[in-house]
Design a protein around this motif. Structure first.
Motif, PDB file in Angstrom:
ATOM      1  N   ASP A  21       0.822  -1.216   0.000  1.00  0.00           N
ATOM      2  CA  ASP A  21       0.000   0.000   0.000  1.00  0.00           C
ATOM      3  C   ASP A  21       0.854   1.264   0.000  1.00  0.00           C
ATOM      4  O   ASP A  21       0.480   2.272  -0.605  1.00  0.00           O
ATOM      5  CB  ASP A  21      -0.935   0.006   1.211  1.00  0.00           C
ATOM      6  CG  ASP A  21      -2.055  -1.019   1.081  1.00  0.00           C
ATOM      7  OD1 ASP A  21      -2.557  -1.207  -0.044  1.00  0.00           O
ATOM      8  OD2 ASP A  21      -2.423  -1.640   2.093  1.00  0.00           O
ATOM      9  N   SER A  22       1.985   1.229   0.691  1.00  0.00           N
ATOM     10  CA  SER A  22       2.872   2.399   0.710  1.00  0.00           C
ATOM     11  C   SER A  22       3.403   2.671  -0.694  1.00  0.00           C
ATOM     12  O   SER A  22       3.412   3.815  -1.162  1.00  0.00           O
ATOM     13  CB  SER A  22       4.065   2.172   1.645  1.00  0.00           C
ATOM     14  OG  SER A  22       3.624   1.915   2.956  1.00  0.00           O
ATOM     15  N   GLN A  23       3.827   1.601  -1.353  1.00  0.00           N
ATOM     16  CA  GLN A  23       4.344   1.733  -2.710  1.00  0.00           C
ATOM     17  C   GLN A  23       3.254   2.231  -3.654  1.00  0.00           C
ATOM     18  O   GLN A  23       3.498   3.097  -4.495  1.00  0.00           O
ATOM     19  CB  GLN A  23       4.818   0.365  -3.201  1.00  0.00           C
ATOM     20  CG  GLN A  23       6.309   0.340  -3.499  1.00  0.00           C
ATOM     21  CD  GLN A  23       6.820  -1.093  -3.641  1.00  0.00           C
ATOM     22  OE1 GLN A  23       6.147  -1.949  -4.205  1.00  0.00           O
ATOM     23  NE2 GLN A  23       8.010  -1.334  -3.121  1.00  0.00           N
ATOM     24  N   ALA A  24       2.041   1.693  -3.489  1.00  0.00           N
ATOM     25  CA  ALA A  24       0.923   2.090  -4.352  1.00  0.00           C
ATOM     26  C   ALA A  24       0.596   3.568  -4.159  1.00  0.00           C
ATOM     27  O   ALA A  24       0.335   4.284  -5.124  1.00  0.00           O
ATOM     28  CB  ALA A  24      -0.299   1.229  -4.051  1.00  0.00           C
ATOM     29  N   LEU A  25       0.641   4.030  -2.907  1.00  0.00           N
ATOM     30  CA  LEU A  25       0.344   5.438  -2.627  1.00  0.00           C
ATOM     31  C   LEU A  25       1.358   6.346  -3.328  1.00  0.00           C
ATOM     32  O   LEU A  25       0.993   7.310  -3.989  1.00  0.00           O
ATOM     33  CB  LEU A  25       0.363   5.707  -1.117  1.00  0.00           C
ATOM     34  CG  LEU A  25       0.171   7.173  -0.711  1.00  0.00           C
ATOM     35  CD1 LEU A  25      -1.246   7.648  -1.019  1.00  0.00           C
ATOM     36  CD2 LEU A  25       0.478   7.386   0.770  1.00  0.00           C
ATOM     37  N   LEU A  26       2.634   6.008  -3.189  1.00  0.00           N
ATOM     38  CA  LEU A  26       3.676   6.834  -3.794  1.00  0.00           C
ATOM     39  C   LEU A  26       3.571   6.810  -5.321  1.00  0.00           C
ATOM     40  O   LEU A  26       3.727   7.844  -5.976  1.00  0.00           O
ATOM     41  CB  LEU A  26       5.061   6.374  -3.322  1.00  0.00           C
ATOM     42  CG  LEU A  26       5.304   6.532  -1.817  1.00  0.00           C
ATOM     43  CD1 LEU A  26       6.666   5.971  -1.414  1.00  0.00           C
ATOM     44  CD2 LEU A  26       5.207   7.996  -1.381  1.00  0.00           C
ATOM     45  N   SER A  27       3.269   5.649  -5.875  1.00  0.00           N
ATOM     46  CA  SER A  27       3.103   5.545  -7.330  1.00  0.00           C
ATOM     47  C   SER A  27       1.926   6.390  -7.791  1.00  0.00           C
ATOM     48  O   SER A  27       2.005   7.080  -8.804  1.00  0.00           O
ATOM     49  CB  SER A  27       2.880   4.091  -7.752  1.00  0.00           C
ATOM     50  OG  SER A  27       3.986   3.310  -7.370  1.00  0.00           O
ATOM     51  N   SER A  28       0.821   6.329  -7.034  1.00  0.00           N
ATOM     52  CA  SER A  28      -0.369   7.117  -7.396  1.00  0.00           C
ATOM     53  C   SER A  28      -0.089   8.610  -7.352  1.00  0.00           C
ATOM     54  O   SER A  28      -0.762   9.394  -8.007  1.00  0.00           O
ATOM     55  CB  SER A  28      -1.526   6.820  -6.441  1.00  0.00           C
ATOM     56  OG  SER A  28      -1.833   5.454  -6.446  1.00  0.00           O
ATOM     57  N   CYS A  29       0.895   9.004  -6.543  1.00  0.00           N
ATOM     58  CA  CYS A  29       1.256  10.425  -6.455  1.00  0.00           C
ATOM     59  C   CYS A  29       2.210  10.827  -7.575  1.00  0.00           C
ATOM     60  O   CYS A  29       2.689  11.957  -7.614  1.00  0.00           O
ATOM     61  CB  CYS A  29       1.906  10.729  -5.114  1.00  0.00           C
ATOM     62  SG  CYS A  29       0.758  10.609  -3.752  1.00  0.00           S
ATOM     63  N   GLN A 223      -9.100  10.396  -1.256  1.00  0.00           N
ATOM     64  CA  GLN A 223     -10.502  10.689  -1.561  1.00  0.00           C
ATOM     65  C   GLN A 223     -11.033   9.762  -2.650  1.00  0.00           C
ATOM     66  O   GLN A 223     -12.144   9.282  -2.574  1.00  0.00           O
ATOM     67  CB  GLN A 223     -10.663  12.149  -1.991  1.00  0.00           C
ATOM     68  CG  GLN A 223     -10.995  13.044  -0.814  1.00  0.00           C
ATOM     69  CD  GLN A 223     -10.726  14.506  -1.105  1.00  0.00           C
ATOM     70  OE1 GLN A 223     -10.714  14.924  -2.260  1.00  0.00           O
ATOM     71  NE2 GLN A 223     -10.507  15.280  -0.065  1.00  0.00           N
ATOM     72  N   ALA A 224     -10.174   9.487  -3.635  1.00  0.00           N
ATOM     73  CA  ALA A 224     -10.577   8.609  -4.735  1.00  0.00           C
ATOM     74  C   ALA A 224     -10.847   7.189  -4.240  1.00  0.00           C
ATOM     75  O   ALA A 224     -11.652   6.462  -4.803  1.00  0.00           O
ATOM     76  CB  ALA A 224      -9.495   8.597  -5.811  1.00  0.00           C
ATOM     77  N   ASN A 225     -10.158   6.808  -3.165  1.00  0.00           N
ATOM     78  CA  ASN A 225     -10.323   5.457  -2.609  1.00  0.00           C
ATOM     79  C   ASN A 225     -11.568   5.313  -1.750  1.00  0.00           C
ATOM     80  O   ASN A 225     -11.956   4.208  -1.398  1.00  0.00           O
ATOM     81  CB  ASN A 225      -9.107   5.079  -1.747  1.00  0.00           C
ATOM     82  CG  ASN A 225      -7.872   4.813  -2.584  1.00  0.00           C
ATOM     83  OD1 ASN A 225      -7.965   4.653  -3.801  1.00  0.00           O
ATOM     84  ND2 ASN A 225      -6.725   4.772  -1.938  1.00  0.00           N
ATOM     85  N   GLU A 226     -12.164   6.458  -1.377  1.00  0.00           N
ATOM     86  CA  GLU A 226     -13.287   6.410  -0.431  1.00  0.00           C
ATOM     87  C   GLU A 226     -14.482   5.631  -0.957  1.00  0.00           C
ATOM     88  O   GLU A 226     -14.796   5.714  -2.130  1.00  0.00           O
ATOM     89  CB  GLU A 226     -13.735   7.845  -0.088  1.00  0.00           C
ATOM     90  CG  GLU A 226     -13.121   8.318   1.227  1.00  0.00           C
ATOM     91  CD  GLU A 226     -13.416   9.784   1.517  1.00  0.00           C
ATOM     92  OE1 GLU A 226     -14.380  10.325   0.948  1.00  0.00           O
ATOM     93  OE2 GLU A 226     -12.664  10.376   2.311  1.00  0.00           O
TER      94      GLU A 226
END
Ligand code: PRP
Ligand code: ZN
Ligand code: MG
Length: 226
Positions: A21-29, A223-226
């Protein structure tokens, strides 16, 4: 001439509950990270950022000591390290930039499946292995239970089978680790999620600008994940 900014250092868990999830968050950014590299430090190709991939339990200390600028870490680990550092009279400053929407887990006491667990008093006189001795000690004290705490930095789940302890106190997410080791959850002592933290005293203008650029993206992803 303008002074060049140092690369921003972000610490994340190398492998475990938070890493994907950490990697996914950084990639999404928008950070382009070479995921195939199994190195300690991964360079972000399109931004002046380095990713440090370490044991989650080391992340609070790295940020509090200013070795890393940002860190993605579970609140439970953060609380444990803060308590320990207060006792040791070491610096335990940090700033929470965001509460994240992943990494939900609980710190729980677990006992062998075959044990007839009758509540916290069953732990009296027992030995409990954990990586989180401060949070465990606080809980036992609140409950008036006298147990011996054995500190293990890894493989806590094998301690009962290995004859090192009667019970363990460790993080539980899916419960798969407990199940695989013949243990059952007996007491939940702390619930937490992941947070993004920043070291205190970060003054580099370029780095601050970069963080200000990343923050709305992080909020947007959540927000998109909500
Ligand atoms: C924690 C804990 C278990 C696992 C539990 O490890 O120590 O090993 O997560 O998750 P589960 O309930 O989904 O099986 P962590 O991610 O902190 O890695 P570490 O033990 O290497 O620090
Ligand atoms: Zn851990
Ligand atoms: Mg573990």
């Amino acid at each position: 001439p303008a002074i060049e900014s140092k690369r921003l250092r972000i610490a994340m868990q190398k492998s475990g509950r938070l890493s994907v999830d950490s990697q996914a968050l950084l990639s999404s950014c928008g950070l382009k990270i070479n995921l195939r590299e199994q190195r300690l430090i991964a360079h972000v190709e399109n931004m002046p950022i380095d990713i440090l991939r370490v044991r989650d339990d080391d992340i609070p200390g790295l940020v509090m000591d200013g070795v890393c600028d940002l860190g993605i870490i579970g609140e439970n680990v953060l609380e444990e390290v803060s308590l320990q550092r207060q006792l040791d009279q070491e610096n335990f400053d940090y700033e929470v930039l965001a509460r994240l929407d992943f990494g939900g887990c609980r710190l729980s006491i677990a006992v062998p499946q075959e044990e007839n667990y009758q509540g916290v008093q069953s732990l009296d006189g027992k030995t409990i292995a954990t990586t989180y001795p401060r949070l465990l000690a606080r809980f036992l004290k609140q409950q008036g239970v006298n147990a011996r705490i054995v500190m293990l930095t890894g493989s806590v789940e094998v301690a009962p089978r290995a004859g090192l302890a009667d019970a363990i106190c460790d993080l539980v997410s899916t419960g798969a680790t407990l199940e695989a080791n013949g243990l059952k959850e007996a007491e939940v002592i702390y619930r937490s999620k992941a947070v993004l933290i920043q070291r205190k005293g970060l003054t580099d203008a370029g780095q601050l600008k970069l963080i200000r650029k990343l923050m709305p993206r992080i909020q947007g992803v959540m927000q998109a994940n909500e």
